[in-house]
Design an enzyme around this catalytic site. Structure first.
Site, PDB file in Angstrom:
ATOM      1  N   LYS A  12       0.774  -1.197   0.032  1.00  0.00           N
ATOM      2  CA  LYS A  12       0.023  -0.049   0.032  1.00  0.00           C
ATOM      3  C   LYS A  12       0.927   1.230  -0.123  1.00  0.00           C
ATOM      4  O   LYS A  12       1.869   1.207   0.603  1.00  0.00           O
ATOM      5  CB  LYS A  12      -0.883   0.047   1.269  1.00  0.00           C
ATOM      6  CG  LYS A  12      -2.341  -0.861   1.022  1.00  0.00           C
ATOM      7  CD  LYS A  12      -2.963  -0.285   2.435  1.00  0.00           C
ATOM      8  CE  LYS A  12      -4.416  -1.455   2.443  1.00  0.00           C
ATOM      9  NZ  LYS A  12      -5.339  -1.046   3.372  1.00  0.00           N
ATOM     10  N   ARG A  31     -17.294  -3.322   9.113  1.00  0.00           N
ATOM     11  CA  ARG A  31     -17.969  -2.261   9.005  1.00  0.00           C
ATOM     12  C   ARG A  31     -19.051  -2.785   8.046  1.00  0.00           C
ATOM     13  O   ARG A  31     -20.263  -2.600   8.456  1.00  0.00           O
ATOM     14  CB  ARG A  31     -17.297  -1.300   7.979  1.00  0.00           C
ATOM     15  CG  ARG A  31     -16.379  -0.267   8.801  1.00  0.00           C
ATOM     16  CD  ARG A  31     -15.497   0.564   8.032  1.00  0.00           C
ATOM     17  NE  ARG A  31     -14.772  -0.415   7.516  1.00  0.00           N
ATOM     18  CZ  ARG A  31     -13.531  -0.061   6.809  1.00  0.00           C
ATOM     19  NH1 ARG A  31     -13.399   1.173   6.543  1.00  0.00           N
ATOM     20  NH2 ARG A  31     -12.673  -0.892   6.478  1.00  0.00           N
TER      21      ARG A  31
HETATM   22  P1  ADP Z   1      -5.832  -2.531   7.018  1.00  0.00           P
HETATM   23  O1  ADP Z   1      -5.123  -2.006   5.660  1.00  0.00           O
HETATM   24  O2  ADP Z   1      -5.154  -3.306   8.006  1.00  0.00           O
HETATM   25  O3  ADP Z   1      -7.339  -2.827   6.552  1.00  0.00           O
HETATM   26  P2  ADP Z   1      -7.162  -0.008   8.168  1.00  0.00           P
HETATM   27  O4  ADP Z   1      -6.287   0.970   8.974  1.00  0.00           O
HETATM   28  O5  ADP Z   1      -7.938   0.532   6.867  1.00  0.00           O
HETATM   29  O6  ADP Z   1      -5.890  -1.035   7.896  1.00  0.00           O
HETATM   30  O7  ADP Z   1      -8.166  -0.853   9.341  1.00  0.00           O
HETATM   31  C1  ADP Z   1      -7.702  -1.622  10.356  1.00  0.00           C
HETATM   32  C2  ADP Z   1      -9.004  -2.292  10.851  1.00  0.00           C
HETATM   33  O8  ADP Z   1      -9.936  -1.366  11.355  1.00  0.00           O
HETATM   34  C3  ADP Z   1      -9.447  -3.165   9.871  1.00  0.00           C
HETATM   35  O9  ADP Z   1     -10.080  -4.224  10.567  1.00  0.00           O
HETATM   36  C4  ADP Z   1     -10.868  -2.183   9.321  1.00  0.00           C
HETATM   37  O10 ADP Z   1     -11.932  -3.006   9.153  1.00  0.00           O
HETATM   38  C5  ADP Z   1     -11.115  -1.540  10.838  1.00  0.00           C
HETATM   39  N1  ADP Z   1     -11.815  -0.397  10.420  1.00  0.00           N
HETATM   40  C6  ADP Z   1     -11.490   0.644   9.568  1.00  0.00           C
HETATM   41  N2  ADP Z   1     -12.438   1.607   9.776  1.00  0.00           N
HETATM   42  C7  ADP Z   1     -13.462   1.339  10.594  1.00  0.00           C
HETATM   43  C8  ADP Z   1     -14.508   1.950  11.408  1.00  0.00           C
HETATM   44  N3  ADP Z   1     -15.061   3.107  10.648  1.00  0.00           N
HETATM   45  N4  ADP Z   1     -15.206   1.236  12.053  1.00  0.00           N
HETATM   46  C9  ADP Z   1     -14.599  -0.067  12.393  1.00  0.00           C
HETATM   47  N5  ADP Z   1     -13.595  -0.689  12.012  1.00  0.00           N
HETATM   48  C10 ADP Z   1     -12.996   0.088  11.141  1.00  0.00           C
END
Ligand code: ADP
Length: 163
Positions: free
Chosen positions: A41, A90
């Site tokens: 990423k 989500r």
């Molecule tokens: P990754 O690249 O590991 O998916 P992210 O930072 O996008 O990293 O997300 C980390 C975790 O947090 C994942 O399990 C994702 O589903 C969760 N997550 C992201 N946004 C939200 C949200 N708005 N509410 C709940 N969980 C979330």
């Protein structure tokens, strides 16, 4: 001591992540939020910046630690002797992807690493780091998505003085 790791990109942390952090911290004696240095990423913030932002937003949470790692989660968790990973869900779209990762981690770690899922609080269900970046990039208002100092940092990355 019951411990868990919440791994993710956190590029940057949003109120959705923070909600998961608070709820997971209430379930475990110690929670380590760990920034994955993901080679697949392209990130807006460096790992150090993401770690520092996370430290700032969790500074009032005594049982939350912030760290970073690269490589496989099962190796990192093994080194730390932690057996539970936290992930947030989500929508159904998250589920398919997360289920596969959770099953892979459980199999690869020979049952040593389990995943606990927390479903998002509804008010944050739409929130993702990528949508926050997209909105901020075009001068949109992200004050409902991330703490103010984080919003300022994103605007700065895109060369905006402030919104
Ligand atoms: P990754 O690249 O590991 O998916 P992210 O930072 O996008 O990293 O997300 C980390 C975790 O947090 C994942 O399990 C994702 O589903 C969760 N997550 C992201 N946004 C939200 C949200 N708005 N509410 C709940 N969980 C979330």
């Amino acid at each position: 001591m019951k411990t868990a790791i919440y791994p993710g990109s956190f590029d940057p942390v949003t109120y959705g992540h923070l909600d998961v952090i608070k709820r997971a911290a209430a379930m475990f004696d110690e929670l380590t939020v760990s920034v994955l240095d993901n080679v697949n990423k392209i990130a807006l913030f460096s790992v150090t910046e993401r770690v520092n932002i996370l430290k700032e937003v969790t500074k009032e949470m005594p049982n939350v630690k912030v760290d970073s790692f690269s490589g496989l989660l099962i190796d990192y968790a093994g080194e730390k002797d932690v057996h539970i990973a936290i992930r947030g869900l989500r929508a159904v779209t998250d589920f398919e992807y997360e289920l596969q990762i959770a099953q892979t981690n459980r199999t690869l770690s020979k049952g040593s690493l389990d995943t606990v899922f927390l479903t998002t609080s509804l008010e944050y269900a739409y929130l993702s780091s990528s949508s926050v970046k997209e909105i901020a990039r075009f001068h949109g208002d992200v004050s409902q998505c991330v703490p103010d100092f984080v919003a300022e940092m994103i605007y700065e990355k895109y060369g905006h003085k402030h919104r």
